[in-house]
Design a protein around this motif. Structure first.
Motif, PDB file in Angstrom:
ATOM      1  N   ALA A  96      -1.961 -10.360   0.042  1.00  0.00           N
ATOM      2  CA  ALA A  96      -2.946  -9.310   0.352  1.00  0.00           C
ATOM      3  C   ALA A  96      -2.768  -8.164  -0.790  1.00  0.00           C
ATOM      4  CB  ALA A  96      -2.559  -8.512   1.703  1.00  0.00           C
ATOM      5  N   PRO A  98      -2.946  -4.887  -2.901  1.00  0.00           N
ATOM      6  CA  PRO A  98      -1.802  -3.686  -2.488  1.00  0.00           C
ATOM      7  C   PRO A  98      -2.341  -2.669  -1.786  1.00  0.00           C
ATOM      8  CG  PRO A  98      -2.326  -4.080  -5.012  1.00  0.00           C
ATOM      9  CD  PRO A  98      -2.972  -5.035  -4.472  1.00  0.00           C
ATOM     10  N   ILE A  99      -1.886  -2.252  -0.634  1.00  0.00           N
ATOM     11  CA  ILE A  99      -2.262  -1.175  -0.127  1.00  0.00           C
ATOM     12  C   ILE A  99      -1.236  -0.092   0.045  1.00  0.00           C
ATOM     13  CG2 ILE A  99      -3.287  -0.492   2.124  1.00  0.00           C
ATOM     14  CD1 ILE A  99      -3.935  -3.400   2.701  1.00  0.00           C
ATOM     15  N   HIS A 100      -1.678   1.145  -0.110  1.00  0.00           N
ATOM     16  CA  HIS A 100      -0.587   2.024   0.004  1.00  0.00           C
ATOM     17  C   HIS A 100      -0.950   3.056   1.095  1.00  0.00           C
ATOM     18  CE1 HIS A 100       1.679   0.611  -3.126  1.00  0.00           C
ATOM     19  NE2 HIS A 100       0.767   0.498  -4.049  1.00  0.00           N
ATOM     20  N   ARG A 101      -0.855   2.681   2.284  1.00  0.00           N
ATOM     21  CA  ARG A 101      -1.259   3.534   3.462  1.00  0.00           C
ATOM     22  C   ARG A 101      -0.521   4.799   3.592  1.00  0.00           C
ATOM     23  NH1 ARG A 101      -1.474  -0.512   8.075  1.00  0.00           N
ATOM     24  NH2 ARG A 101      -0.799  -2.048   6.348  1.00  0.00           N
ATOM     25  N   ARG A 102      -0.749   5.978   3.530  1.00  0.00           N
ATOM     26  CA  ARG A 102      -0.155   6.935   3.835  1.00  0.00           C
ATOM     27  C   ARG A 102      -0.810   7.935   5.050  1.00  0.00           C
ATOM     28  NH1 ARG A 102       4.184   5.495   1.758  1.00  0.00           N
ATOM     29  NH2 ARG A 102       4.084   5.029  -0.399  1.00  0.00           N
ATOM     30  N   GLY A 105       2.572  10.358   8.725  1.00  0.00           N
ATOM     31  CA  GLY A 105       3.902  10.285   9.390  1.00  0.00           C
ATOM     32  C   GLY A 105       3.768  10.272  10.720  1.00  0.00           C
ATOM     33  N   LYS A 107       3.049   8.499  14.185  1.00  0.00           N
ATOM     34  CA  LYS A 107       3.264   7.304  14.832  1.00  0.00           C
ATOM     35  C   LYS A 107       2.653   7.599  16.235  1.00  0.00           C
ATOM     36  CE  LYS A 107       5.424   5.134  11.590  1.00  0.00           C
ATOM     37  NZ  LYS A 107       5.462   6.053  10.832  1.00  0.00           N
TER      38      LYS A 107
ATOM     39  N   GLU B  92       6.356  -6.435   6.026  1.00  0.00           N
ATOM     40  CA  GLU B  92       5.158  -5.519   5.869  1.00  0.00           C
ATOM     41  C   GLU B  92       5.396  -4.498   4.666  1.00  0.00           C
ATOM     42  OE1 GLU B  92       2.354  -4.724   7.539  1.00  0.00           O
ATOM     43  OE2 GLU B  92       2.728  -6.594   8.396  1.00  0.00           O
ATOM     44  N   TRP B  94       6.418  -5.767   2.109  1.00  0.00           N
ATOM     45  CA  TRP B  94       6.026  -6.623   0.917  1.00  0.00           C
ATOM     46  C   TRP B  94       4.384  -6.480   0.724  1.00  0.00           C
ATOM     47  CZ3 TRP B  94       6.311  -8.347  -3.668  1.00  0.00           C
ATOM     48  CH2 TRP B  94       5.444  -9.558  -3.987  1.00  0.00           C
ATOM     49  N   ARG B  95       3.885  -6.838   2.105  1.00  0.00           N
ATOM     50  CA  ARG B  95       2.315  -7.132   2.261  1.00  0.00           C
ATOM     51  C   ARG B  95       1.722  -5.506   1.721  1.00  0.00           C
ATOM     52  NH1 ARG B  95       3.475  -9.092   7.510  1.00  0.00           N
ATOM     53  NH2 ARG B  95       3.896 -11.333   7.320  1.00  0.00           N
ATOM     54  N   ARG B  96       2.451  -4.598   1.954  1.00  0.00           N
ATOM     55  CA  ARG B  96       1.691  -3.144   1.366  1.00  0.00           C
ATOM     56  C   ARG B  96       1.894  -3.251  -0.074  1.00  0.00           C
ATOM     57  NH1 ARG B  96       4.293  -0.836   5.911  1.00  0.00           N
ATOM     58  NH2 ARG B  96       6.042  -0.356   4.541  1.00  0.00           N
ATOM     59  N   ARG B  97       2.916  -3.888  -0.573  1.00  0.00           N
ATOM     60  CA  ARG B  97       3.390  -3.990  -2.153  1.00  0.00           C
ATOM     61  C   ARG B  97       3.870  -2.210  -2.245  1.00  0.00           C
ATOM     62  NH1 ARG B  97       2.451  -8.031  -5.762  1.00  0.00           N
ATOM     63  NH2 ARG B  97       3.687  -6.899  -6.856  1.00  0.00           N
ATOM     64  N   GLN B  99       5.722   0.715  -3.630  1.00  0.00           N
ATOM     65  CA  GLN B  99       5.729   0.775  -4.964  1.00  0.00           C
ATOM     66  C   GLN B  99       7.333   0.564  -5.369  1.00  0.00           C
ATOM     67  OE1 GLN B  99       3.186   4.323  -6.443  1.00  0.00           O
ATOM     68  NE2 GLN B  99       3.743   4.658  -4.240  1.00  0.00           N
ATOM     69  N   THR B 164       2.224   6.882  -7.152  1.00  0.00           N
ATOM     70  CA  THR B 164       1.538   7.684  -5.877  1.00  0.00           C
ATOM     71  C   THR B 164       2.538   8.203  -4.942  1.00  0.00           C
ATOM     72  OG1 THR B 164      -0.323   6.568  -6.450  1.00  0.00           O
ATOM     73  CG2 THR B 164      -0.584   8.005  -4.538  1.00  0.00           C
ATOM     74  N   ILE B 252       6.193   3.609   6.094  1.00  0.00           N
ATOM     75  CA  ILE B 252       4.915   3.838   5.759  1.00  0.00           C
ATOM     76  C   ILE B 252       4.880   5.327   5.547  1.00  0.00           C
ATOM     77  CG2 ILE B 252       2.573   4.290   6.404  1.00  0.00           C
ATOM     78  CD1 ILE B 252       2.796   1.719   8.265  1.00  0.00           C
ATOM     79  N   SER B 253       5.418   6.252   6.152  1.00  0.00           N
ATOM     80  CA  SER B 253       5.242   7.607   5.781  1.00  0.00           C
ATOM     81  C   SER B 253       6.027   8.086   4.726  1.00  0.00           C
ATOM     82  CB  SER B 253       5.510   8.459   7.015  1.00  0.00           C
ATOM     83  OG  SER B 253       7.049   8.297   7.377  1.00  0.00           O
ATOM     84  N   MET B 254       6.962   7.522   4.286  1.00  0.00           N
ATOM     85  CA  MET B 254       7.970   7.747   2.950  1.00  0.00           C
ATOM     86  C   MET B 254       7.592   6.805   1.998  1.00  0.00           C
ATOM     87  SD  MET B 254      11.233   9.043   4.661  1.00  0.00           S
ATOM     88  CE  MET B 254      12.115   9.004   3.271  1.00  0.00           C
ATOM     89  N   ALA B 255       7.910   7.401   0.623  1.00  0.00           N
ATOM     90  CA  ALA B 255       8.112   6.456  -0.610  1.00  0.00           C
ATOM     91  C   ALA B 255       9.378   6.189  -0.598  1.00  0.00           C
ATOM     92  CB  ALA B 255       7.557   7.128  -1.680  1.00  0.00           C
ATOM     93  N   TRP B 256       9.971   4.946  -0.592  1.00  0.00           N
ATOM     94  CA  TRP B 256      11.452   4.645  -0.760  1.00  0.00           C
ATOM     95  C   TRP B 256      11.572   4.161  -2.187  1.00  0.00           C
ATOM     96  CZ3 TRP B 256      14.938   5.739   3.014  1.00  0.00           C
ATOM     97  CH2 TRP B 256      14.625   5.968   4.241  1.00  0.00           C
ATOM     98  N   GLU B 360       7.482  -5.130 -16.271  1.00  0.00           N
ATOM     99  CA  GLU B 360       7.576  -5.237 -17.597  1.00  0.00           C
ATOM    100  C   GLU B 360       8.847  -5.394 -17.867  1.00  0.00           C
ATOM    101  OE1 GLU B 360       5.010  -2.585 -19.579  1.00  0.00           O
ATOM    102  OE2 GLU B 360       3.176  -3.874 -18.901  1.00  0.00           O
TER     103      GLU B 360
END
Lengths: 220, 387
Positions: A96, A98-102, A105, A107, B92, B94-97, B99, B164, B252-256, B360
């Motif tokens: 899929a 890349p999707i970065h859903r934000r 927070g 739920k 999930e 992984w599917r979101r990729r 960052q 991001t 989802i709500s945080m960047a890890w 890279e």
């Protein structure tokens, strides 16, 4: 329930908790020297040989690698998949995009499930009221099975709403936001957690600490 | 690729300490004949060797991403001993990729054939400061006319700039249980690169991270919300801790950094999946999950715990060779990889730590041991590119 009360930090902060000081503060020279290297004419890191196209022409590079790839493979071994193409790497094999859903927070789904007990329209009104409160929103831990005709719930101890505590299979406790307290009951609030507000219990903030850090030796 | 002796700088110990390598004494077991940072020797590569290795590293990285896709698409997470409750979240992620920033391949390379993948430290790589900073300044001091396979620092800054991230500062979390200071040092350096990228940063101990149950979010000691968290605390540990469920809910709500899907690359089951997908690939050694298969009759094999660290709990079984290291790892299972001894350079055996930033190739750090297994007795030696 307050931070300095029942949930003290498991490991007190060291005297100087700022590891920043351990970092090489002055790493700027590295950049400067890297530029020096270039200006001196020495090959910079990752330099391409003169006979290859400039770096910004990606497609020829791709082609070159595909051509070169077969001769690097040994002839033995059963058939195998080709490695994924060169960067910029498209998502391999039907992945899929890349999707970065934000989503901020919140739920909501699980909360709505709880709130359905009280009827959705009331909830939405209560939610909007809570949303419009700019500052702090109170929260009470309620027994969600105790709803009466006036829409009020029985207030129970905050620790019943603590995620980490097991409450038995019915699990009928939840936070009730922005409600008005009246003689051990609370009403005119919402089960939906208002976003963009600072939520507190009547007794203050509930912060649990020490939930990470049970292992030693993480680097590898 | 050759190994050369050179005279250490007179003030080398004070110098490397001033550059951040504060732990070089504390992290090294006592009674060893050489220091952790040993600039009495170094390796020399040609430009062509490095260019070739860079290609191999990036190809390996792409293959690993394809393997992660395969594992998710074919629901192979049980092979990686991911707890059942977490498999959906890992898939999930992984599917979101989600960052990612960096990782380090450990490679066997002797300068003659292709590099062979030994493991991918894709979640919690260390030896970063040595690779990025200390050996770079060594080069400037000792071989100022030579080059080095090392753009780690610049690439980390660029990567931080490109991410991001949610609003608020980026929190850098170390464990106060690490008494050597290695983790603090590595995180402080990462924090420094993020600062240089213009990010606001905060340091915090993992143990001090708070859970605000009402607002359902992690907070630091000043009650700031933790929305971006860079840690060197392995995911396989987080999933088993009291705050694990909160961490799962905050995917989802945080960047890890590194993201949860890196569990699939930092696990040695990856070696077996890669061999399934790319059998015979020159950068891979045969590896299996269900036992050594034909390796036992042939060249021998190395039994590696899926989630082992620092060379612990490893076992080499080969004709005339039996080596084991101590350790408590392996409850989650093992992978069996063909035994190909590390090359011998004057009685020392190097492992190449090839850094990947973003997607890279970014640089190289070399550790040497006298034995066949690179463990916490290894020494870091610098390298240069000449000719």
């Amino acid at each position: 329930m307050t931070e300095s009360g029942e949930n003290p930090p498991q490991n007190p902060t060291p005297d100087d908790p700022t590891p920043h000081d351990a970092a090489p503060k002055d790493t700027a020279p590295k950049d400067a020297q890297a530029e020096d290297t270039t200006s001196e004419g020495a090959p910079p890191k990752g330099a391409v040989p003169e006979d290859t196209p400039p770096e910004d022409t990606a497609p020829p590079k791709d082609a070159a690698e595909e051509d070169a790839a077969p001769k690097e493979w040994p002839s033995q071994g059963p058939p195998r998949q080709e490695p994924p193409p060169r960067v910029p790497a498209p998502p391999p094999m039907g992945m899929a995009p890349p999707i970065h859903r934000r989503t901020g927070g919140v739920k909501r789904s699980s909360v709505i499930k709880l709130g359905m007990i009280g009827g959705l329209s009331t909830l939405v009104v209560g939610f909007c009221v809570a949303q419009n409160r700019y500052e702090e929103v109170n929260a009470d831990c309620v027994d969600t099975s105790s709803r009466q005709a006036d829409g009020s719930y029985a207030v129970v101890g905050d620790d019943y709403c603590d995620d980490t505590r097991y409450h038995g299979s019915h699990g009928a406790y939840g936070w009730y936001y922005g409600g008005a307290r009246l003689a051990g009951r609370v009403l005119n609030g919402t089960m939906i957690k208002p976003s963009g507000s600072q939520i507190s219990t009547r007794s203050g903030r509930v912060i649990q600490r020490g939930g990470f850090g049970f292992h030693v030796g993480g680097g590898g | 690729m050759r190994r050369e002796a050179s005279r250490p700088r007179d003030d080398w110990a004070a110098t490397v300490e001033s550059q951040g390598l504060a732990f070089h004494r504390s992290a090294h077991p006592e009674g060893l004949s050489r220091p952790y940072w040993d600039e009495g020797v170094h390796y020399v590569f040609t430009v062509d060797e490095v260019l070739d290795l860079e290609e191999q590293v990036e190809e390996l990285h792409r293959m690993c991403l394809a393997a992660a896709e395969h594992v998710v698409a074919h629901d192979r997470l049980a092979d990686f001993a991911v707890p059942p409750a977490w498999r959906g979240a890992v898939a999930e992620s992984w599917r979101r990729r989600d960052q990612h920033v960096f990782g380090r391949f450990d490679l066997r390379y002797d300068g003659t054939g292709p590099a062979k993948l030994l493991e991918y430290n894709a979640d919690t790589p260390t030896s970063l400061v040595e690779s990025s900073i200390v050996q770079w300044f060594w080069l400037r001091d000792v071989f100022p006319d030579d080059d080095q396979w090392n753009s780690i620092h610049e690439r980390l800054i660029d990567r931080w700039k490109a991410l991001t991230l949610p609003t608020g500062p980026v929190h850098f979390a170390w464990t106060s249980a690490d008494e050597t200071g290695e983790e603090v040092m590595t995180l402080a350096y990462l924090q420094e690169t993020a600062e240089q990228a213009g990010l606001k940063t905060v340091a915090i101990a993992m143990e001090d991270i708070g859970w605000d149950a009402l607002n359902r979010r992690f907070v630091d000691m000043e009650h700031r919300v933790v929305r971006s968290l860079c840690k060197l605390y392995p995911w396989e540990w987080i999933v088993a801790e009291p705050f694990g469920p909160h961490a799962m809910a905050q995917q989802i709500s945080m960047a890890w950094i590194e993201p949860l899907w890196k569990m699939l690359l930092s696990n040695k089951a990856l070696l077996a999946v890669l061999w399934e997908l790319y059998p015979g690939h020159p950068n891979l050694l045969p590896a299996y999950l269900d036992g050594p298969r034909d390796l036992a009759e042939g060249p021998g094999y190395v039994e590696k715990p899926l989630l082992g660290r620092e060379g612990a709990s490893m076992r080499v079984v080969s004709p005339g060779v039996t080596v084991e290291t101590d350790g408590d790892y392996g409850a989650e299972g093992f992978v069996y990889q063909e035994f190909l001894p590390l090359p011998d350079f004057s009685g020392w055996r190097p492992v190449l730590g090839a850094w990947v930033v973003d997607d890279e190739s970014a640089g190289l750090g070399i550790r040497e041991t006298s034995g066949l297994i690179t463990d916490d007795t290894s020494s870091f030696v610098p390298h240069r590119i000449h000719g």
